[in-house]
Structures are given as C-alpha cells and as structure tokens.
Design a protein around this motif. Structure first.
Motif, mmCIF file in Angstrom:
data_model
loop_
_atom_site.group_PDB
_atom_site.id
_atom_site.type_symbol
_atom_site.label_atom_id
_atom_site.label_comp_id
_atom_site.label_asym_id
_atom_site.label_seq_id
_atom_site.Cartn_x
_atom_site.Cartn_y
_atom_site.Cartn_z
ATOM 1 N N PHE A 99 0.844 -1.181 0.000
ATOM 2 C CA PHE A 99 0.000 0.000 0.000
ATOM 3 C C PHE A 99 0.888 1.242 0.000
ATOM 4 O O PHE A 99 2.113 1.159 0.125
ATOM 5 C CB PHE A 99 -0.971 0.012 1.187
ATOM 6 N N GLY A 100 0.263 2.402 -0.192
ATOM 7 C CA GLY A 100 1.053 3.626 -0.296
ATOM 8 C C GLY A 100 0.213 4.866 -0.085
ATOM 9 O O GLY A 100 -0.926 4.795 0.401
ATOM 10 N N VAL A 101 0.764 6.004 -0.471
ATOM 11 C CA VAL A 101 0.071 7.279 -0.292
ATOM 12 C C VAL A 101 0.469 8.244 -1.401
ATOM 13 O O VAL A 101 1.596 8.207 -1.900
ATOM 14 C CB VAL A 101 0.418 7.891 1.090
ATOM 15 N N ASP A 102 -0.489 9.069 -1.790
ATOM 16 C CA ASP A 102 -0.243 10.122 -2.775
ATOM 17 C C ASP A 102 -0.352 11.455 -2.053
ATOM 18 O O ASP A 102 -1.408 11.801 -1.507
ATOM 19 C CB ASP A 102 -1.280 10.036 -3.902
ATOM 20 N N LEU A 103 0.748 12.209 -2.036
ATOM 21 C CA LEU A 103 0.771 13.512 -1.379
ATOM 22 C C LEU A 103 0.647 14.612 -2.439
ATOM 23 O O LEU A 103 1.529 14.748 -3.290
ATOM 24 C CB LEU A 103 2.068 13.697 -0.595
ATOM 25 N N PRO A 104 -0.435 15.394 -2.397
ATOM 26 C CA PRO A 104 -0.616 16.473 -3.383
ATOM 27 C C PRO A 104 0.468 17.537 -3.305
ATOM 28 O O PRO A 104 0.763 18.206 -4.287
ATOM 29 C CB PRO A 104 -1.989 17.055 -3.018
ATOM 30 N N SER A 105 1.056 17.671 -2.116
ATOM 31 C CA SER A 105 2.129 18.649 -1.935
ATOM 32 C C SER A 105 3.088 18.141 -0.862
ATOM 33 O O SER A 105 2.787 17.183 -0.144
ATOM 34 C CB SER A 105 1.556 20.023 -1.539
ATOM 35 N N THR A 106 4.246 18.768 -0.764
ATOM 36 C CA THR A 106 5.251 18.347 0.216
ATOM 37 C C THR A 106 4.698 18.448 1.629
ATOM 38 O O THR A 106 4.014 19.414 1.989
ATOM 39 C CB THR A 106 6.512 19.226 0.088
ATOM 40 N N ALA A 107 4.999 17.436 2.442
ATOM 41 C CA ALA A 107 4.545 17.401 3.833
ATOM 42 C C ALA A 107 5.754 17.265 4.752
ATOM 43 O O ALA A 107 6.689 16.523 4.448
ATOM 44 C CB ALA A 107 3.585 16.237 4.053
ATOM 45 N N ASP A 108 5.736 17.999 5.869
ATOM 46 C CA ASP A 108 6.857 17.896 6.802
ATOM 47 C C ASP A 108 6.639 16.814 7.851
ATOM 48 O O ASP A 108 7.532 16.503 8.638
ATOM 49 C CB ASP A 108 7.131 19.247 7.482
ATOM 50 N N ALA A 109 5.416 16.216 7.860
ATOM 51 C CA ALA A 109 5.131 15.120 8.783
ATOM 52 C C ALA A 109 4.100 14.190 8.150
ATOM 53 O O ALA A 109 3.039 14.641 7.700
ATOM 54 C CB ALA A 109 4.606 15.652 10.105
ATOM 55 N N VAL A 110 4.417 12.895 8.091
ATOM 56 C CA VAL A 110 3.502 11.900 7.529
ATOM 57 C C VAL A 110 3.426 10.722 8.491
ATOM 58 O O VAL A 110 4.452 10.111 8.811
ATOM 59 C CB VAL A 110 3.972 11.397 6.147
ATOM 60 N N THR A 111 2.229 10.405 8.953
ATOM 61 C CA THR A 111 2.036 9.312 9.902
ATOM 62 C C THR A 111 1.013 8.328 9.360
ATOM 63 O O THR A 111 -0.042 8.734 8.855
ATOM 64 C CB THR A 111 1.554 9.834 11.267
ATOM 65 N N THR A 158 -6.814 -2.312 7.505
ATOM 66 C CA THR A 158 -6.964 -1.027 6.843
ATOM 67 C C THR A 158 -5.876 -0.090 7.362
ATOM 68 O O THR A 158 -5.213 -0.400 8.368
ATOM 69 C CB THR A 158 -8.341 -0.390 7.099
ATOM 70 N N PHE A 159 -5.696 1.027 6.685
ATOM 71 C CA PHE A 159 -4.727 1.998 7.173
ATOM 72 C C PHE A 159 -5.222 3.414 6.914
ATOM 73 O O PHE A 159 -6.026 3.662 6.020
ATOM 74 C CB PHE A 159 -3.356 1.782 6.517
ATOM 75 N N LYS A 160 -4.749 4.328 7.746
ATOM 76 C CA LYS A 160 -5.091 5.737 7.612
ATOM 77 C C LYS A 160 -3.794 6.546 7.572
ATOM 78 O O LYS A 160 -2.847 6.234 8.289
ATOM 79 C CB LYS A 160 -5.963 6.209 8.772
ATOM 80 N N VAL A 161 -3.789 7.571 6.738
ATOM 81 C CA VAL A 161 -2.598 8.408 6.595
ATOM 82 C C VAL A 161 -2.947 9.852 6.949
ATOM 83 O O VAL A 161 -3.956 10.381 6.494
ATOM 84 C CB VAL A 161 -2.048 8.373 5.153
ATOM 85 N N SER A 162 -2.125 10.452 7.779
ATOM 86 C CA SER A 162 -2.250 11.882 8.054
ATOM 87 C C SER A 162 -0.945 12.539 7.627
ATOM 88 O O SER A 162 0.142 12.028 7.907
ATOM 89 C CB SER A 162 -2.526 12.142 9.532
ATOM 90 N N SER A 208 -3.238 20.071 7.090
ATOM 91 C CA SER A 208 -3.315 18.835 6.314
ATOM 92 C C SER A 208 -3.118 19.115 4.829
ATOM 93 O O SER A 208 -3.631 20.097 4.293
ATOM 94 C CB SER A 208 -4.669 18.152 6.517
ATOM 95 N N VAL A 209 -2.372 18.227 4.158
ATOM 96 C CA VAL A 209 -2.172 18.349 2.709
ATOM 97 C C VAL A 209 -3.104 17.403 1.950
ATOM 98 O O VAL A 209 -2.960 17.193 0.755
ATOM 99 C CB VAL A 209 -0.701 18.050 2.329
ATOM 100 N N GLN A 210 -4.084 16.831 2.663
ATOM 101 C CA GLN A 210 -5.099 15.954 2.059
ATOM 102 C C GLN A 210 -4.487 14.762 1.334
ATOM 103 O O GLN A 210 -4.626 14.604 0.115
ATOM 104 C CB GLN A 210 -5.981 16.749 1.087
ATOM 105 N N PRO A 211 -3.790 13.886 2.068
ATOM 106 C CA PRO A 211 -3.184 12.710 1.425
ATOM 107 C C PRO A 211 -4.242 11.732 0.924
ATOM 108 O O PRO A 211 -5.348 11.663 1.470
ATOM 109 C CB PRO A 211 -2.355 12.096 2.551
ATOM 110 N N VAL A 212 -3.890 10.976 -0.110
ATOM 111 C CA VAL A 212 -4.800 9.967 -0.664
ATOM 112 C C VAL A 212 -4.199 8.591 -0.412
ATOM 113 O O VAL A 212 -3.085 8.293 -0.866
ATOM 114 C CB VAL A 212 -5.009 10.168 -2.177
ATOM 115 N N ALA A 213 -4.919 7.750 0.340
ATOM 116 C CA ALA A 213 -4.456 6.392 0.619
ATOM 117 C C ALA A 213 -4.541 5.550 -0.648
ATOM 118 O O ALA A 213 -5.511 5.641 -1.409
ATOM 119 C CB ALA A 213 -5.303 5.766 1.725
ATOM 120 N N LEU A 214 -3.522 4.722 -0.890
ATOM 121 C CA LEU A 214 -3.465 3.901 -2.098
ATOM 122 C C LEU A 214 -3.185 2.442 -1.765
ATOM 123 O O LEU A 214 -2.476 2.147 -0.798
ATOM 124 C CB LEU A 214 -2.355 4.416 -3.030
ATOM 125 N N VAL A 215 -3.747 1.557 -2.554
ATOM 126 C CA VAL A 215 -3.486 0.120 -2.401
ATOM 127 C C VAL A 215 -3.149 -0.473 -3.761
ATOM 128 O O VAL A 215 -3.495 0.082 -4.806
ATOM 129 C CB VAL A 215 -4.701 -0.633 -1.804
#
Length: 223
Positions: free
Chosen positions: A116-128, A172-176, A183-190
C-alpha cells in the motif's frame, strides 16, 4: 368590398417562443409549426398592419439556432459514446496487471502484508500511518517523517508496535500528512490485480478484487 381577416402577429408567434424557451418541441416540429403560421399570416394579414419583418427574421434565427444545437448535441453524444467505447477497449490491456489505486483495505497472508502507499498532493513535513485491524484497533504506527509531493510506497513488515507478527486477515490503514500544521489531504493507495474492466456514468472502472473498484483515471501506477 372584400374584407381581410386580421391576424395578430404577436399572439400567433407566442407558441413558438414558448416552445423555444421550454425545449418541449423538436427542431423539426418548430420548423413545421412556424411555416404553417407564416403561410397563415401571409394569407390573412391586414394590409394596413403587415407582418413585422424584424420579428420574422428574429424567429427564423431562433429556429435555426435550436435546430443547430440539437444536431450538435446528437453529434457530441455519438462522439462521447465512441470515445467511451475506445477507452474501455484500451483499458482492457490492464487486465492481469497490478495497479495502484485509491483505497485503504489490504490483507496479511502467511505473515506477508499487502502493498500500500500514499499520494501527497504537496510536500509534507510530517507523515504518519496507522495500521488498523478488523476491529478498528491500531496495531502499528509508522512515522514516515517529511516527504515530497507525489506517490510513495509505505513499508510495513507485518508486525505490531511490539515487534510481534500480526495475525493473517484483513487490515486497513489511515494516513495523516501535514505541512506547517495544515493537512495536505493525502490519498491512501493500495495495490491490486486487475480482474476486469467495466463502465458506468463516471467512466471506465477497474476491478482489483475484494469488492474494490477505481476509475481508470485514478490509477497511479501499473506494474
């Protein structure tokens, strides 16, 4: 002395204008009705109050516009249908391939976690990332720290926060992800293997199993 019936030009054109505004009649019906009224008006017009040429010209222009728009709409619908069919055929090449699409559900089988992964629309200084079991309990928290904009894989070894392998099953997983606390509104990906291609009003859909579907436009990677 011969008498001439007077025909009110305004009242005789009211129906045409109403039909034009409501769109209740086809272009062919409007043209037919207009021509009938035109002939009637010309045969019965009052010589002292002849037909208004400006009004006649205006209605002819309106009818021509409606006819053109209906023809254009029909042509566009045909083109859209052809494009949709073409895209569905092209997307059929994805069947059997593994793709990365929006989603948050994956499985652990034989101790190995699905990708699984995540799509970040913009640079984030913290991803959990929080991995949750079927009961909604957090079993693992992954700190990815700062990340640049784009698609990123999330590495998980299938173990909980205590370092013990989790049981096989669905997770399941959640990304912040935040930048300066926002928030940069991350999109969870599988990841999933494309089993079939279908379509609905939203476009062409890829079926990646487990009841998950995604629009082909949302595919982030193809393996």
């Amino acid at each position: 002395m011969t008498t001439t019936s007077s025909v009110n030009n305004n009242s005789s054109t009211t129906n045409v204008n109403a039909a034009l505004q409501s769109g209740s009649a086809s272009a062919a019906d409007l043209q037919s009705n207009f021509l009938k009224m035109l002939v009637t008006q010309m045969n019965n017009q009052d010589p002292l109050n002849p037909m208004d040429n400006a009004q006649l010209t205006s209605q002819l222009a309106q009818i021509s516009t409606v006819s053109s728009m209906q023809t254009m709409n029909s042509t566009l619908n045909q083109l859209l249908s052809q494009v949709s069919a073409s895209r569905a055929m092209d997307s059929a090449a994805l069947i059997g391939h593994t793709v990365m699409v929006p989603g948050s559900q994956f499985s652990v089988k034989d101790g190995v976690a699905g990708q699984f992964g995540v799509d970040l629309p913009s640079t984030a200084d913290a991803v959990t990332v929080n991995v949750l079991d079927a009961n909604g309990n957090v079993v693992r928290t992954i700190d990815m720290k700062g990340q640049t904009a784009g698609v990123h894989d999330i590495a998980w070894d299938g173990k909980n926060d205590a370092g013990v392998a989790v049981a096989d099953g669905d997770y399941t997983f959640k990304v912040s992800a935040t930048a300066n606390g926002t928030s940069v509104q991350p999109v969870a990906l599988v990841y999933g293997k494309v089993n079939s291609i279908s379509g609905d009003s939203t476009g062409v859909l890829v079926d990646v199993g487990n009841g998950q579907q995604a629009n082909v436009d949302d595919v982030r990677r193809i393996l």
